[in-house]
Design a protein around this motif. Structure first.
Motif, PDB file in Angstrom:
ATOM      1  N   THR B 139       0.838  -1.202   0.000  1.00 18.99           N
ATOM      2  CA  THR B 139       0.000   0.000   0.000  1.00 18.99           C
ATOM      3  C   THR B 139       0.872   1.250   0.000  1.00 18.99           C
ATOM      4  O   THR B 139       0.659   2.181  -0.783  1.00 18.99           O
ATOM      5  CB  THR B 139      -0.912  -0.007   1.236  1.00 18.99           C
ATOM      6  OG1 THR B 139      -1.670  -1.217   1.241  1.00 18.99           O
ATOM      7  CG2 THR B 139      -1.848   1.180   1.232  1.00 18.99           C
ATOM      8  N   ILE B 140       1.876   1.250   0.880  1.00 22.57           N
ATOM      9  CA  ILE B 140       2.759   2.417   0.960  1.00 22.57           C
ATOM     10  C   ILE B 140       3.485   2.607  -0.376  1.00 22.57           C
ATOM     11  O   ILE B 140       3.596   3.726  -0.893  1.00 22.57           O
ATOM     12  CB  ILE B 140       3.765   2.238   2.119  1.00 22.57           C
ATOM     13  CG1 ILE B 140       3.007   2.226   3.445  1.00 22.57           C
ATOM     14  CG2 ILE B 140       4.817   3.334   2.099  1.00 22.57           C
ATOM     15  CD1 ILE B 140       3.843   1.908   4.655  1.00 22.57           C
ATOM     16  N   GLU B 141       3.908   1.497  -0.950  1.00 21.28           N
ATOM     17  CA  GLU B 141       4.582   1.524  -2.257  1.00 21.28           C
ATOM     18  C   GLU B 141       3.672   2.182  -3.306  1.00 21.28           C
ATOM     19  O   GLU B 141       4.088   3.052  -4.068  1.00 21.28           O
ATOM     20  CB  GLU B 141       4.930   0.080  -2.656  1.00 21.28           C
ATOM     21  CG  GLU B 141       5.710  -0.060  -3.939  1.00 21.28           C
ATOM     22  CD  GLU B 141       6.963   0.799  -3.938  1.00 21.28           C
ATOM     23  OE1 GLU B 141       7.241   1.373  -5.011  1.00 21.28           O
ATOM     24  OE2 GLU B 141       7.644   0.926  -2.888  1.00 21.28           O
ATOM     25  N   MET B 142       2.385   1.757  -3.303  1.00 18.10           N
ATOM     26  CA  MET B 142       1.430   2.292  -4.277  1.00 18.10           C
ATOM     27  C   MET B 142       1.204   3.790  -4.045  1.00 18.10           C
ATOM     28  O   MET B 142       1.149   4.573  -4.986  1.00 18.10           O
ATOM     29  CB  MET B 142       0.074   1.574  -4.164  1.00 18.10           C
ATOM     30  CG  MET B 142      -0.030   0.216  -4.827  1.00 18.10           C
ATOM     31  SD  MET B 142       0.640   0.141  -6.495  1.00 18.10           S
ATOM     32  CE  MET B 142      -0.454   1.238  -7.385  1.00 18.10           C
ATOM     33  N   LEU B 143       1.082   4.179  -2.771  1.00 18.10           N
ATOM     34  CA  LEU B 143       0.847   5.597  -2.461  1.00 18.10           C
ATOM     35  C   LEU B 143       2.012   6.442  -2.969  1.00 18.10           C
ATOM     36  O   LEU B 143       1.836   7.544  -3.471  1.00 18.10           O
ATOM     37  CB  LEU B 143       0.661   5.792  -0.950  1.00 18.10           C
ATOM     38  CG  LEU B 143      -0.636   5.251  -0.365  1.00 18.10           C
ATOM     39  CD1 LEU B 143      -0.660   5.407   1.145  1.00 18.10           C
ATOM     40  CD2 LEU B 143      -1.844   5.971  -0.977  1.00 18.10           C
ATOM     41  N   LYS B 144       3.218   5.878  -2.857  1.00 11.76           N
ATOM     42  CA  LYS B 144       4.400   6.576  -3.316  1.00 11.76           C
ATOM     43  C   LYS B 144       4.356   6.722  -4.841  1.00 11.76           C
ATOM     44  O   LYS B 144       4.638   7.780  -5.389  1.00 11.76           O
ATOM     45  CB  LYS B 144       5.637   5.753  -2.926  1.00 11.76           C
ATOM     46  CG  LYS B 144       6.918   6.529  -2.914  1.00 11.76           C
ATOM     47  CD  LYS B 144       7.921   5.750  -2.090  1.00 11.76           C
ATOM     48  CE  LYS B 144       9.339   5.976  -2.536  1.00 11.76           C
ATOM     49  NZ  LYS B 144      10.198   4.959  -1.889  1.00 11.76           N
ATOM     50  N   GLN B 145       3.916   5.637  -5.487  1.00 12.67           N
ATOM     51  CA  GLN B 145       3.870   5.638  -6.943  1.00 12.67           C
ATOM     52  C   GLN B 145       2.892   6.682  -7.503  1.00 12.67           C
ATOM     53  O   GLN B 145       3.109   7.209  -8.584  1.00 12.67           O
ATOM     54  CB  GLN B 145       3.455   4.240  -7.414  1.00 12.67           C
ATOM     55  CG  GLN B 145       4.064   3.888  -8.739  1.00 12.67           C
ATOM     56  CD  GLN B 145       3.805   2.438  -9.102  1.00 12.67           C
ATOM     57  OE1 GLN B 145       3.380   1.631  -8.279  1.00 12.67           O
ATOM     58  NE2 GLN B 145       4.062   2.105 -10.344  1.00 12.67           N
ATOM     59  N   VAL B 146       1.821   6.956  -6.748  1.00 18.13           N
ATOM     60  CA  VAL B 146       0.885   7.964  -7.248  1.00 18.13           C
ATOM     61  C   VAL B 146       1.254   9.366  -6.755  1.00 18.13           C
ATOM     62  O   VAL B 146       0.475  10.303  -6.910  1.00 18.13           O
ATOM     63  CB  VAL B 146      -0.574   7.644  -6.846  1.00 18.13           C
ATOM     64  CG1 VAL B 146      -1.031   6.360  -7.494  1.00 18.13           C
ATOM     65  CG2 VAL B 146      -0.731   7.594  -5.342  1.00 18.13           C
ATOM     66  N   GLY B 147       2.434   9.482  -6.165  1.00 17.44           N
ATOM     67  CA  GLY B 147       2.945  10.800  -5.835  1.00 17.44           C
ATOM     68  C   GLY B 147       2.412  11.388  -4.546  1.00 17.44           C
ATOM     69  O   GLY B 147       2.290  12.602  -4.413  1.00 17.44           O
ATOM     70  N   ILE B 148       2.093  10.549  -3.579  1.00 17.09           N
ATOM     71  CA  ILE B 148       1.677  11.073  -2.278  1.00 17.09           C
ATOM     72  C   ILE B 148       2.909  11.206  -1.397  1.00 17.09           C
ATOM     73  O   ILE B 148       3.617  10.224  -1.177  1.00 17.09           O
ATOM     74  CB  ILE B 148       0.623  10.157  -1.625  1.00 17.09           C
ATOM     75  CG1 ILE B 148      -0.694  10.291  -2.396  1.00 17.09           C
ATOM     76  CG2 ILE B 148       0.419  10.514  -0.146  1.00 17.09           C
ATOM     77  CD1 ILE B 148      -1.820   9.473  -1.853  1.00 17.09           C
ATOM     78  N   PRO B 149       3.197  12.427  -0.916  1.00 18.84           N
ATOM     79  CA  PRO B 149       4.382  12.605  -0.069  1.00 18.84           C
ATOM     80  C   PRO B 149       4.212  11.925   1.286  1.00 18.84           C
ATOM     81  O   PRO B 149       3.086  11.795   1.777  1.00 18.84           O
ATOM     82  CB  PRO B 149       4.495  14.122   0.070  1.00 18.84           C
ATOM     83  CG  PRO B 149       3.144  14.656  -0.251  1.00 18.84           C
ATOM     84  CD  PRO B 149       2.463  13.672  -1.138  1.00 18.84           C
ATOM     85  N   ILE B 150       5.334  11.514   1.861  1.00 22.58           N
ATOM     86  CA  ILE B 150       5.394  10.784   3.133  1.00 22.58           C
ATOM     87  C   ILE B 150       4.322   9.694   3.215  1.00 22.58           C
ATOM     88  O   ILE B 150       3.460   9.714   4.107  1.00 22.58           O
ATOM     89  CB  ILE B 150       5.263  11.697   4.376  1.00 22.58           C
ATOM     90  CG1 ILE B 150       5.380  13.174   4.012  1.00 22.58           C
ATOM     91  CG2 ILE B 150       6.283  11.298   5.446  1.00 22.58           C
ATOM     92  CD1 ILE B 150       5.165  14.081   5.201  1.00 22.58           C
ATOM     93  N   PRO B 151       4.347   8.742   2.314  1.00 22.87           N
ATOM     94  CA  PRO B 151       3.291   7.716   2.300  1.00 22.87           C
ATOM     95  C   PRO B 151       3.245   6.891   3.585  1.00 22.87           C
ATOM     96  O   PRO B 151       2.164   6.426   3.967  1.00 22.87           O
ATOM     97  CB  PRO B 151       3.645   6.837   1.104  1.00 22.87           C
ATOM     98  CG  PRO B 151       5.064   7.121   0.798  1.00 22.87           C
ATOM     99  CD  PRO B 151       5.323   8.527   1.232  1.00 22.87           C
ATOM    100  N   GLU B 152       4.375   6.755   4.299  1.00 26.58           N
ATOM    101  CA  GLU B 152       4.376   5.952   5.535  1.00 26.58           C
ATOM    102  C   GLU B 152       3.457   6.589   6.575  1.00 26.58           C
ATOM    103  O   GLU B 152       2.906   5.895   7.427  1.00 26.58           O
ATOM    104  CB  GLU B 152       5.781   5.858   6.161  1.00 26.58           C
ATOM    105  CG  GLU B 152       6.926   5.489   5.230  1.00 26.58           C
ATOM    106  CD  GLU B 152       7.342   6.632   4.339  1.00 26.58           C
ATOM    107  OE1 GLU B 152       7.366   7.801   4.800  1.00 26.58           O
ATOM    108  OE2 GLU B 152       7.624   6.369   3.150  1.00 26.58           O
TER     109      GLU B 152
END
Lengths: 330, 329, 381
Positions: B139-152
């Protein structure tokens, strides 16, 4: 969160002060003061009254002081646990309450659990099977349940059991246990008697909570996030219970705040009809005899009970709904 | 040819049987979408574009009934989605895994009382038996891929703690977390600010190229269509009235409705001070509609006795360009 | 769904010169729309008809009641309800009649047992002369809707003193049905004024009033009602007691209404159409009367309808316990006092009749409230 609870507690202190003023006014309402009524009742019983004793009581309750001083004396005594004397029972009010209040609390809390344990599943069922035969049937029962005065329901139940089973459903204990000290057998006996008052007091509340739950869930079922969950490939059962049902519970939690006063109200009247050994018959008798310290103290204790209930429901609501805690923090 | 087609809709009809009559939300739609292509469906509100999208995944609400065929060629053998029971396991295996969907209102599309991370990893865990920590990692990986900062950190946020644009990104992350072959985007940018819109569109284009999937992009915004789509279907009153490549539709619009739509776009640098063209009247409600051209009432080329006699057929006017209008017979 | 239906029935374009059904729909006023939706709620409609009839009966009960409510019929102590018959013991069809009854004391149970005497047939007569009554103190009359000659008729039976229960229920309806209206009116006035002040001024006033409202809502009402009713001086006349009880009921009833009024006002105040009316230069009075009031009038009516049965139930409970309406005045609650113990109900179940009527009246109110709520919801078609 802690901040919120502290603020609520502070509010509650103010509310309690306001409440005590209301109760004090109620105590003062009947004509004449407490002691004249007391003396009159003693004389009616043929007891001679010692003037010195009267004077001592006068001083103790500050009956010659101004209303404000009287209030202050009463409330400080109350906080210390001295709630005055019941002349009808000739016992301290605190003792009488210690006998009865725990049973009132137990009965109210049991009813509260009954209401929600029954109403939530039925409300969910009605919403999921909207316009089915079951939904209609439950709606009709719900309407009748809300329209029936609870004492009427108690009378009908009593009539039914007396007529067809020849048993009396009044009281909380079988006759052999009434005077017994508490034991496991007595608790078991009480549980067997408990369902009638719980059912009677809880019916109206259950009916209204079913309606709240049903309409709340119907609202949620049409929401976009349900379609989202479905589009993820979740099974119907899983998504229904994880999302809309879970969210529809939130408004239900906030209803505890007004359910509890209703239940305590209903408990008072039902206890009189079913002659339960709770505070209901006690306050009734006290009011008929103008035994105002007793009556006032019961009103006070019952109100405190519901205020605590409201507080708990507010805290619960914050716990179950992240949106609210966020607003409070902001 | 068949190999290039991912989804084929044949004569789709979605009807709602209401108390007042039969509402024909979709009345005979046929479409095909190729692999790695973006199909734009455009039309006014009420034209049936959203119902088309939902019909594909059988997400049409209660009284709705779907007829026709929807062939999905993503698996080992083609499946007719239209024939699958709407709550059965077969369609549920396809939802989210093979075909994912994103919606118009990102705020409403997430449950308000569950965290974003919970809702995204749920999508993953529904289709793959992954332990919780790994699903969370994905999930965190995906959030990062869509350009969400600080996905953790964002992964533990509730929807109300995020902006609309962020939520739409999270929505895309959720939809793409299982690498679907087809993404259906139902007006994904309509509820967003224009600048955020552009970001989301760029993101979708990038991910489409990276992941190699097809997109059905539904919108009423012709600008977005010009920007995103390879092929375009123009819908009106439950039917496709014109279909072609984006070039064909924009350079040579043939249906009077498409032409009217094109004229209603304000053009940069145009000298004219006149009012912007608009289409007379409103879209009627297709409740027990008569068999006639749906646009007849609002059409400037209306021919009495012809347009209201029957539904016009879909006519090929050039390679890959079809129009449903008797003017081209 | 009316709009779509009408548009489908009529032209789709709406270009014609005549007013189409669709246009009529969009031009209808708020009350017309509500009435249209309310009519569809079958139960609510039927309930309205019944309630109007019941209120009419209560208003004119002297005429409908066969006897004066205090008259004691010594030969008919706790007599069961008589049955209206159309067929006599020989199987002949007749106009409605009742049999005469005789009673004897059962020495085993010490209860009176009534037996129908099929040889005595008393046809029910309409518009008969009977006991004299004074109609609202305006004029005297002895005309009754029905009765029998040379005997007595008790369709709901009698109580322990031989008083006709039907006449008493009819008489009690006047108090029971109106006390809810008076109570709700008082609570409504208080609620509107205080809720309005709260919503209008906001700030500290709002906070104080809201605290009071929350305080009142969180109290258990019955013990407080009991305590206040017990304090009503015993010398007071029935009229004074009646108003005292209404006031006691509304003291705790206004809080809920005030909360509703305030909440709705605050919500409406923020609506774009209200803001645009203000921007267009509308005065406060104009905005309140032509924008805010129509916006929540329907909402208030729904709440009022729902509040009345609550008051009726509360009065019934208070009077049932002997702390509400006092003899000689009767209400449904005081009539229920005779049914307080299980033994008397078991032997004389007809004493529960007033309670059954309460249930029906409350049901009617709830159905109407339900129908009104659906009708008042602009988003529900």
């Amino acid at each position: 969160m802690l901040n919120y609870v502290l603020r609520r507690l502070l509010y509650m202190v103010f509310t309690l002060v306001a409440l005590s003023v209301v109760v004090f006014i109620i105590i003062q309402l009947p004509p004449g003061d407490y002691l004249t009524t007391y003396v009159a009742s003693l004389q009616a019983q043929g007891t001679t009254v010692d003037d010195q004793e009267v004077a001592a009581l006068r001083a103790r309750y500050g009956l010659d002081a101004s209303p404000i001083e009287q209030y202050w004396l009463w409330i400080t005594n109350f906080v210390r646990g001295d709630m005055g004397r019941s002349f009808a029972y000739n016992r301290p009010v605190a003792e009488l309450l210690a006998d009865r209040l725990p049973l009132t609390i137990m009965l109210s809390v049991s009813t509260l659990f009954f209401v929600y344990l029954v109403a939530i599943p039925i409300g969910v069922y009605s919403a999921l099977r909207q316009y089915s035969v079951g939904d209609y049937l439950l709606s009709i029962i719900g309407f009748i349940g809300m329209a029936t005065p609870n004492f009427m329901l108690a009378l009908i139940l009593m009539y039914f059991f007396f007529k067809y089973f020849g048993i009396s459903v009044g009281g909380l204990f079988s006759s052999e246990y009434v005077l017994e000290p508490w034991s496991l057998a007595k608790v078991w006996d009480m549980l067997q008697h408990l369902w009638v008052p719980v059912l009677v007091i809880g019916t109206a509340g259950t009916a209204s909570i079913i309606r709240v739950m049903r309409s709340s869930l119907l609202d949620e079922l049409g929401k976009q996030y349900v379609v989202t969950a479905r589009a993820k490939g979740l099974s119907e059962r899983r998504l229904t219970f994880k999302y809309p049902v879970r969210i529809a519970i939130n408004p239900i939690v906030s209803t505890i705040g007004w359910q509890l006063p209703h239940i305590v109200s209903g408990e008072t009247i039902i206890a009189i009809v079913l002659s339960l050994p709770t505070t209901g018959p006690l306050i009734y008798g006290a009011l008929l005899n103008q035994d105002m310290f007793l009556a006032g103290s019961i009103v006070m204790m019952l109100s405190i009970l519901t205020l605590i209930g409201t507080l708990i429901s507010d805290i619960l609501l914050v716990l179950v709904d992240p949106r609210i805690s966020f607003e409070k923090k902001a | 040819m068949m190999n290039d087609v991912l989804l084929e809709i044949k004569n789709l009809r979605t009807y709602f049987k209401l108390h007042e009559g039969i509402l024909k939300a979709i009345d005979g739609v046929s479409l095909a979408i190729g692999r790695n292509r973006v199909l734009g469906i455009v039309g006014e509100s009420g034209c049936g574009k959203s119902v088309t999208a939902r019909s594909i995944l059988k997400l049409v609400p209660a009284p709705g009934k779907i007829e026709g065929e929807i062939w999905f060629h993503g698996g080992e053998k083609p499946v007719n989605l239209a024939a699958l029971p709407p709550t059965g396991n077969a369609i549920r295996d396809i939802r989210g895994r093979e075909i994912a969907m994103i919606f118009q209102e990102p705020m409403a599309a997430f449950s308000p009382v569950h965290t974003i991370g919970d809702q995204i990893s749920e999508a993953i865990q529904t289709h793959q038996s992954l332990p919780k920590p790994e699903a969370r990692g994905r999930t965190i990986e995906m959030l990062k891929q869509v350009g969400i900062p600080i996905p953790e950190r964002r992964v533990d946020n509730y929807p109300h703690q995020m902006s609309g644009g962020m939520l739409q990104r999270a929505m895309i992350a959720m939809a793409l977390s299982l690498r679907p072959k087809l993404l259906i985007a139902d007006e994904p940018t309509t509820a967003l600010d224009v600048t955020i819109q552009a970001q989301i569109l760029r993101l979708m284009k990038r991910l489409q190229a990276e992941l190699g999937m097809s997109i059905i992009f539904i919108t009423h915004d012709l600008g977005v269509i010009a920007n995103m789509a390879d092929d375009v279907a123009v819908m009106y009153l439950g039917r496709v009235v014109e279909y072609g490549t984006v070039r064909q539709i924009f350079e040579n619009p043939q249906h009077p409705y498409t032409q009217a739509l094109m004229q209603s776009i304000p053009k940069l640098g145009s000298k004219g001070r006149g009012r912007l063209a608009s289409i007379e009247g409103t879209v009627p409600v297709p409740l027990d509609p008569p068999r006639r051209c749906g646009f007849a009432d609002r059409c400037v080329h209306f021919i009495p006795g012809r347009c209201d006699a029957d539904v016009p057929p879909l006519i090929d006017t050039e390679a890959g360009h079809q129009v449903r209008c008797i003017l081209y017979e | 769904m009316d709009a779509t239906k009408d548009s489908a029935q009529k032209s789709i374009t709406g270009r014609g010169t005549e007013i189409t059904a669709e246009e009529r729909y969009y031009m209808a006023s708020q009350s017309q729309l509500m009435w249209r939706k309310f009519r569809k709620h079958r139960l609510a409609l039927i309930s309205t008809v019944f309630l109007i009839a019941i209120y009419f009966l209560a208003f004119t009960y002297e005429f409908w009641a066969p006897y004066e409510m205090q008259t004691q019929h010594e030969d008919y102590l706790t007599a069961p309800p008589m049955v209206i018959r159309f067929v006599d013991s020989e199987g002949n069809l007749r106009a409605p009649f009742v049999y005469g009854t005789s009673n004897e004391l059962n020495m085993d149970t010490f209860t009176r047992e009534y037996v129908e005497d099929t040889s005595q047939i008393y046809p029910i007569q309409f518009f008969v002369r009977g006991q004299e009554y004074s109609f609202w103190g305006l004029f005297k009359s002895d005309l009754h809707f029905f009765g029998v000659e040379n005997s007595k008729i008790f369709l709901l039976g009698t109580d322990g003193l031989g008083r006709d229960l039907l006449s008493r229920v009819l008489a009690g309806s006047r108090i029971s049905l109106t006390i809810g209206l008076v109570g709700v009116f008082l609570a409504f006035t208080l609620g509107c004024v205080l809720g309005g002040i709260s919503g209008y001024f906001g700030g500290a006033t709002d906070t104080v009033i809201q605290r009071v409202v929350e305080f009142l809502i969180s109290l258990p009402t019955t013990p407080l009602w009991l305590a206040l009713s017990a304090a009503v001086p015993p010398r007071w006349s029935p009229i004074q007691v009646y108003f005292a009880i209404s006031i006691i009921l509304s003291i705790f009833g206004w809080a809920g209404l005030a909360r509703v009024v305030r909440g709705k006002l605050l919500e409406l105040r923020e609506y774009d159409y209200v803001i645009s009316a203000r921007l267009a230069g509308g005065t406060d009075g104009y905005i309140i009367f032509s924008h805010l009031l129509p916006g929540f009038m329907s909402y208030l009516i729904v709440h009022l309808t729902m509040a009345i049965p609550g008051m009726i139930l509360a009065e019934t409970a208070l009077s049932f316990l002997g702390l509400g309406i006092r003899a000689p005045a009767v209400s449904w609650g005081t009539l229920m006092q005779d049914a307080q113990n299980v033994r008397s109900i078991a032997i004389h179940p007809w004493l529960l009749a007033p309670g059954i009527i309460v249930i029906f009246v409350v049901l009617f109110f709830n159905f109407i409230g339900d129908g009104l709520r659906d009708a008042a919801d602009p988003y529900k078609l």
